[in-house]
Design a protein around this motif. Structure first.
Motif, PDB file in Angstrom:
ATOM      1  N   GLU A  98       0.834  -1.207   0.000  1.00 40.91           N
ATOM      2  CA  GLU A  98       0.000   0.000   0.000  1.00 40.91           C
ATOM      3  C   GLU A  98       0.865   1.252   0.000  1.00 40.91           C
ATOM      4  OE1 GLU A  98      -3.309   0.265  -0.359  1.00 40.91           O
ATOM      5  OE2 GLU A  98      -3.224  -1.912  -0.701  1.00 40.91           O
ATOM      6  N   PHE A 101       2.691   1.655  -3.558  1.00 40.75           N
ATOM      7  CA  PHE A 101       1.904   2.215  -4.662  1.00 40.75           C
ATOM      8  C   PHE A 101       2.143   3.716  -4.806  1.00 40.75           C
ATOM      9  CE2 PHE A 101      -1.384  -1.350  -3.951  1.00 40.75           C
ATOM     10  CZ  PHE A 101      -0.738  -2.162  -4.870  1.00 40.75           C
ATOM     11  N   LYS A 107       1.847  -3.544  -8.605  1.00 41.91           N
ATOM     12  CA  LYS A 107       1.916  -4.698  -7.710  1.00 41.91           C
ATOM     13  C   LYS A 107       3.113  -5.582  -8.067  1.00 41.91           C
ATOM     14  CE  LYS A 107       0.287  -7.423  -4.417  1.00 41.91           C
ATOM     15  NZ  LYS A 107      -1.063  -8.003  -4.457  1.00 41.91           N
ATOM     16  N   ASP A 341      -2.075   4.857 -12.745  1.00 42.00           N
ATOM     17  CA  ASP A 341      -1.905   4.799 -11.292  1.00 42.00           C
ATOM     18  C   ASP A 341      -1.897   3.329 -10.869  1.00 42.00           C
ATOM     19  OD1 ASP A 341      -2.489   4.777  -8.427  1.00 42.00           O
ATOM     20  OD2 ASP A 341      -3.010   6.902  -8.670  1.00 42.00           O
ATOM     21  N   ARG A 343      -2.751   1.882  -8.354  1.00 40.49           N
ATOM     22  CA  ARG A 343      -3.910   1.463  -7.568  1.00 40.49           C
ATOM     23  C   ARG A 343      -5.133   1.179  -8.428  1.00 40.49           C
ATOM     24  NH1 ARG A 343      -1.744   6.205  -3.779  1.00 40.49           N
ATOM     25  NH2 ARG A 343      -1.476   7.001  -5.890  1.00 40.49           N
ATOM     26  N   ALA A 388      -6.560   6.455 -10.571  1.00 43.24           N
ATOM     27  CA  ALA A 388      -6.928   5.519  -9.507  1.00 43.24           C
ATOM     28  C   ALA A 388      -8.418   5.216  -9.508  1.00 43.24           C
ATOM     29  CB  ALA A 388      -6.495   6.065  -8.146  1.00 43.24           C
TER      30      ALA A 388
END
Length: 699
Positions: A98, A101, A107, A341, A343, A388
């Motif tokens: 988290e 990011f 990831k 992004d 995320r 995002a």
């Protein structure tokens, strides 16, 4: 590791904290600081400052408290703590993702950084127990006899350096970069002062916060400086080591510091690198090698948005395949790469670490275009990205950049071999023949890694031997390892990471090699007894504590706790008969003429006639020294250093002398390893064979 204060959470109005002298530290609230922003949105996350931090005191704390606490542990005990820490951090990965990011990492990028860093801890935790003694001294090489009677000898040992390992890490891998330097230093017993780069240092701080909370590490073994550390080298001297990862210009400035030039600070660096990937002339479109090559180039352009010191900057291909490679790279990017992004669902390539980094990469690309490069794929315009929230558009405050592939009409252009755009940028250049490919690769003036992609062994041999001296690592890619290869851009802890020339001339990782980088090799001289006392390993000529079969306790009847270095057993003589030799030959099928044919054996310059098999001698020797009843010795798991020096002929006799040479308790098991020095001598006291017997012995 203990803390006298709770680590403050990093918020938009706080300073990224340092962990020094056993406590969390932050500057006064009014102190100026450098703002740190979310790479994808531009949001200010925190500020970074070390105003008021006494770096000399930080170094002193490592040299005193850290050295003292790490010195209480053996290599195996430190290795077990690395394993325990890896297991602990493994359970905290999601929270690290988290935070990651915010650096612009996807990831997959985060897994490479975070899981890769934790994996280094696991690797050194394992290697430390398998390849190092359960002590604090490493013996390097055999004893050198320096006197005729053997009373004076010498050898080399490694002991830890008495200072700290100051480690300056780059922004692109805030976790892996920190842990890959920390693990070997810790295993060597040297305290670490980690200094992460400003743009992503908050992620390194989050990991250190978890490490502190674990309470696993000894006090003083890891300190974190979050922010500028310009005076750190002022506090270091010959006792210390500095390991730097970053730009060549910064490395050169550090190397010119008086404490490095004349003060003896050990300095190693890993810097700029114009890594190459060479496509063999056999790897044409339609072959597995061509497909694997294109996949590798695109991966290295887009993972971590190309911000890897190991990324492929120069794609060197046969001149006639340049257009095919450009087309294939572009097609794969169009098919596989989604910019945005991290995320957001489906994003495969994130932002660069900062707007400053984006500006630097664009400036480098403009310089390359001015020098004659052409954009073969991509655009320097601000790209449309997935935000995002799932919407698509340009994000003005996001550090996004399209992957770029440059082509060059003139493969000799200096800029392509000297200018690194540290982002999603690679150049395709054509070669005419293999020697030309080797020459072009060498124009990078030293690199971390190169790939050679071919399924032709002769081509692989020519290219690898041609470029090896210019690189720290060479990956050979073909259809056999395309699916299992760890990849061009992935250093592994087992193999060295570093390179000559512009790559810095340093070396990290490489298994136990990197542990030894944090130790001093010293030549020691003295009697065999003194060498034994210092190293904890019995040396030939040192005192033995003999036990005969008729007196005392056989060494094999002693538990690990009772056994001592130098405990020894001397057998009675055993005679060698022709009947025994013949029976062994017939039973095993080893009817080599030296064991079965008197005339042929006598004609051999090494043998007096029929002689006993070497492996028969080992079997006989075991029969002479083994204590048959169940006891502390649990198993024989091998032999080392076996040499046969004098043949045993029928009618000769021999005996065995067995000496406890090295005792290695296991920290987590109810047994340990014992290496026994075994010497077979004949009736004339001539050495017949020497070897080490390895046994597992109960504690």
């Amino acid at each position: 590791m203990t803390s006298t204060a709770v680590a403050p959470e990093v918020t938009a109005v706080q300073t990224v904290p340092s962990f020094v002298q056993g406590a969390w530290w932050a500057p006064a609230a009014a102190a100026d600081g450098v703002p740190v922003r979310d790479a994808s949105t531009g949001e200010v996350l925190a500020k970074v400052s070390t105003e008021g931090l006494d770096l000399a005191a930080v170094v002193d704390y490592g040299r005193t408290v850290g050295q003292r606490e790490l010195g209480r542990l053996t290599f195996h005990q430190r290795a077990l703590k690395l394993k325990e820490l890896a297991q602990f951090l493994n359970g905290r990965r999601e929270e690290f993702y988290e935070v990651s990011f915010k650096t612009g990492a996807t990831k997959i990028d985060s897994m490479i950084d975070i899981d890769g860093g934790i994996g280094v801890l696991f690797t050194f935790g394992s290697k430390g127990r398998r390849e190092l003694p359960n002590s604090q001294v490493v013996v390097d090489g055999p004893m050198e006899v320096l006197s005729k009677d053997g009373s004076f000898a010498g050898e080399h040992i490694y002991t830890r350096i008495p200072g700290v390992a100051a480690q300056i890490n780059a922004f692109n891998f805030p976790v892996w970069g920190m842990l890959e330097k920390f693990a070997p230093a810790f295993l060597a017993g040297v305290p670490t002062i980690a200094k992460p780069a400003t743009p992503s240092g908050y992620l390194a701080a989050a990991v250190v916060r978890a490490i502190v909370e674990s309470g696993i590490l000894p006090e003083g073994s890891l300190q974190l400086v979050s922010g500028p550390a310009r005076t750190l080298l002022d506090a270091l001297d010959y006792r210390d080591l500095m390991a730097f990862t970053g730009s060549a210009s910064t490395a050169n400035a550090l190397k010119s510091h008086p404490n490095v030039v004349t003060g003896g600070v050990r300095f190693t660096s890993e810097t700029d690198s114009l890594n190459a990937a060479i496509l063999g002339p056999d790897a044409v479109p339609g072959t597995p090698e061509f497909d694997a090559f294109i996949k590798s180039v695109v991966t290295e352009m887009t993972v971590k948005a190309g911000q890897k010191c190991t990324s492929i900057r120069r794609t060197i291909v046969p001149q006639e395949l340049v257009s095919d490679v450009v087309s294939a790279v572009g097609a794969r990017i169009n098919e596989r790469v989604v910019l945005g992004d991290p995320r957001a669902e489906g994003v495969t390539m994130g932002a660069l670490a900062s707007l400053e980094q984006l500006a630097d990469v664009r400036a480098a690309v403009h310089s390359m275009l001015d020098a004659g490069g052409e954009l073969a794929y991509g655009t320097l315009d601000s790209p449309s990205v997935t935000r995002a929230d799932g919407t698509v558009g340009v994000v003005e405050d996001g550090a996004f950049m399209s992957p770029l592939l440059l082509s060059w009409a003139d493969a000799e252009t200096q800029e392509v071999h000297s200018r690194e755009a540290f982002g999603p940028v690679s150049s395709v250049i054509g070669y005419r023949h293999l020697d030309d490919a080797v020459r072009l690769a060498a124009l990078g003036s030293g690199s971390l890694v190169a790939t050679v992609c071919t399924n032709d062994p002769a081509i692989a041999q020519a290219l690898v031997t041609g470029i090896a001296a210019h690189h720290g690592r060479v990956l050979m890619l073909n259809r056999e390892d395309a699916r299992t290869s760890t990849g061009h851009g992935s250093p592994v802890p087992h193999l060295v990471h570093g390179g000559p020339g512009r790559a810095g001339g340093g070396e990290e990782l490489g298994g136990i090699r990197s542990v030894l980088h944090h130790m001093q090799r010293t030549a020691i001289q003295g009697s065999p007894n003194m060498l034994t006392a210092v190293t904890g390993v019995w040396h030939s000529g040192a005192d033995r504590n003999f036990t005969l079969e008729s007196e005392g306790v056989h060494p094999f009847r002693k538990s690990l706790g009772e056994l001592r270095i130098g405990d020894a057993f001397r057998s009675e003589l055993r005679q060698v008969t022709l009947e025994d030799i013949t029976a062994f030959a017939n039973t095993t099928g080893d009817t080599f003429y030296a064991h079965t044919n008197q005339e042929a054996a006598a004609a051999n310059p090494f043998f007096p006639g029929i002689v006993a098999h070497g492996y028969l001698q080992l079997s006989w020797a075991a029969g002479l020294f083994v204590e048959p009843a169940p006891g502390p010795v649990l198993a024989n798991y091998g032999l080392e250093n076996l040499r046969f020096t004098t043949p045993l002929a029928a009618g000769d006799s021999f005996r065995v002398v067995l000496t406890a040479k090295k005792i290695t308790p296991r920290e987590t098991d109810e047994y340990g390893e014992v290496a026994w020095d075994a010497v077979l001598t004949n009736q004339h006291d001539e050495t017949v064979a020497t070897y080490d017997v390895l046994t597992l012995v109960a504690k």
